[in-house]
Design an enzyme around this catalytic site. Structure first.
Site, PDB file in Angstrom:
ATOM      1  N   ASP A  73       0.732  -1.273  -0.046  1.00 54.44           N
ATOM      2  CA  ASP A  73      -0.078   0.124  -0.005  1.00 54.44           C
ATOM      3  C   ASP A  73       0.944   1.377  -0.110  1.00 54.44           C
ATOM      4  O   ASP A  73       0.289   2.237  -0.028  1.00 54.44           O
ATOM      5  CB  ASP A  73      -0.834   0.107   1.357  1.00 54.44           C
ATOM      6  CG  ASP A  73      -2.072  -1.097   1.004  1.00 54.44           C
ATOM      7  OD1 ASP A  73      -2.399  -1.221  -0.071  1.00 54.44           O
ATOM      8  OD2 ASP A  73      -2.681  -1.305   2.081  1.00 54.44           O
ATOM      9  N   ASP A 108      -5.722  -4.896  -5.796  1.00 53.79           N
ATOM     10  CA  ASP A 108      -5.721  -3.656  -5.265  1.00 53.79           C
ATOM     11  C   ASP A 108      -4.111  -3.010  -5.813  1.00 53.79           C
ATOM     12  O   ASP A 108      -3.977  -1.964  -5.962  1.00 53.79           O
ATOM     13  CB  ASP A 108      -5.666  -3.527  -3.870  1.00 53.79           C
ATOM     14  CG  ASP A 108      -6.857  -4.220  -3.340  1.00 53.79           C
ATOM     15  OD1 ASP A 108      -7.219  -5.247  -3.622  1.00 53.79           O
ATOM     16  OD2 ASP A 108      -7.228  -3.977  -1.987  1.00 53.79           O
TER      17      ASP A 108
HETATM   18  N1  GLY Z   1      -7.068  -1.987   0.312  1.00 53.23           N
HETATM   19  C1  GLY Z   1      -7.671  -1.233  -0.689  1.00 53.23           C
HETATM   20  C2  GLY Z   1      -9.189  -1.488  -0.573  1.00 53.23           C
HETATM   21  O1  GLY Z   1      -9.729  -1.892   0.297  1.00 53.23           O
HETATM   22  O2  GLY Z   1      -9.575  -1.412  -1.661  1.00 53.23           O
END
Ligand code: GLY
Length: 389
Positions: free
Chosen positions: A106, A167
């Site tokens: 992230d 993601d």
């Molecule tokens: N971790 C990114 C989302 O919740 O989309």
């Protein structure tokens, strides 16, 4: 775009800047960042919450703090008011140490809206440093056998080493930016390899996507798809589909490989075919109940992806098609999904998003990435292209 639509989006942009100023003034000095809303109020947390184990529970850490800094930069771009740049810098200082957070993919989300965008918005090369540091940390998560970036967990954790998530596709923009800034092709090569692996494993024949996919970290062999925030392994978590659309659209912009255009369009076709008439999906397309929780943040992410396809698609008719869809999505969000006129009750910009329905977290809420992707698309349509991501 008609003049009246343009005017409407500009009005929303100005309203958003006021909302952002109000939240920034409230949080100034608190060293906390808005994350998701509970009953209309931002739940806040510190930027120095690193990804890691919390007992036997995995914590993703504060993965949304960079979007808050990015929103402040978007407000600065519109208003040119120094207070927004000052807030972006002071909140950004609290984010910068996270460039060394080794335990999560992230940090792409954390560093391109904050420092990569900030360096451009403020015309300040010094702000590039933390974003480049984060890009170096992110590429260390690359598994060359499976050609993927490990999503979660420490690099030496036996279970985490094979973890990947859709993601990650929208963490890759930090790496493309880093190659542009440094001339070092390795960042973009790793982004490309990961995007190829995702296109191969995540897309199902109908254009829907898995949320997660596990790999054998030693051989690199794909094991199988699953989910973390979706309804089931085989369901289509709607935000995941849009992480894929936007990420593959950007991969095509960067590498001009038709594989990525095809992946973006297959996922786009699925999304457009499955989404209800107001273009805001249920949190998971498998939830066919009468009033499922919605995820407006997925629409905001998708609109950004379509604005990329509008600029890079080789077919002029398709360019117009994606532009029209992006405008329609943003018009729908502005019409029925923002907190304009509800300022007493709602601190966020975009309402009716869902962080994680299975975990009961941030459901029917504003979410920080939703506000960012929404306003980024509005900025793109009104004041011109925003070069990051
Ligand atoms: N971790 C990114 C989302 O919740 O989309």
């Amino acid at each position: 775009m008609s003049q009246s639509a343009d005017h409407q989006f500009l009005e929303v942009y100005d309203w958003a800047c006021e909302r952002i100023a109000s939240t920034a003034a409230r949080l100034d000095g608190s060293e906390t960042f808005p994350h998701v809303t509970d009953d209309g109020r931002w739940r806040t947390w510190r930027a120095d919450i690193y990804a890691g184990w919390d007992g036997d529970q995995w914590s993703h850490g504060n993965w949304t703090c960079g979007f808050w800094v990015g929103l402040l930069w978007l407000a600065y771009l519109r208003t040119q008011e120094p207070r927004f740049a000052q807030w972006a810098r002071s909140f950004g200082e609290l984010v910068a140490p996270r460039q060394l957070d080794e335990n999560t993919h992230d940090i792409g989300f954390v560093f391109y809206p904050s420092f990569a965008l900030g360096s451009w918005a403020a015309n300040d090369d010094v702000l590039k440093g933390p974003a480049l540091g984060a890009a170096r940390t992110l590429v260390a998560r690359f598994n060359p056998r499976g050609r993927y970036l490990q999503a979660w967990g420490p690099l030496d954790h036996p279970l985490a080493r094979g973890s990947t998530a859709i993601d990650t596709m929208m963490n890759l923009p930090l790496l493309w930016w880093a190659t542009r800034e440094t001339g070092d092709a390795r960042f973009a090569e790793i982004a490309r390899a990961h995007a190829e692996t995702s296109a191969r494993y995540y897309l199902r024949p109908d254009g829907s996507t898995y949320h997660t996919y596990s790999f054998d970290p030693e051989s690199g062999r794909g094991i199988g798809g699953g989910t973390y925030q979706g309804a089931s392994s085989e369901s289509s978590w709607s935000r995941g589909v849009t992480w894929g659309i936007a990420g593959w659209a950007l991969a095509y912009r960067e590498h001009k490989d038709p594989l990525f255009l095809e992946a973006a369009e297959r996922a786009a076709e699925y999304f457009v075919g499955a989404v209800p008439g107001d273009l805001v999906p249920p949190w998971d397309f498998a939830d066919t109940s009468t009033m499922p929780p919605q995820d407006s943040s997925a629409t905001a992410i998708c609109a950004n992806g379509f604005l990329v396809l509008e600029t890079v698609h080789p077919d002029p008719l398709k360019r117009s098609y994606y532009r029209a869809l992006a405008e329609a999505m943003l018009a729908s969000l502005c019409h029925g999904y923002i907190g304009r006129g509800q300022e007493e009750r709602e601190e966020g910009l975009l309402l009716h998003s869902a962080y994680s329905v299975p975990h009961g977290d941030g459901v029917d809420s504003s979410v920080m990435w939703g506000d960012w992707f929404f306003l980024r698309a509005i900025a793109h349509l009104t004041i011109g292209p925003v070069p990051v991501p």
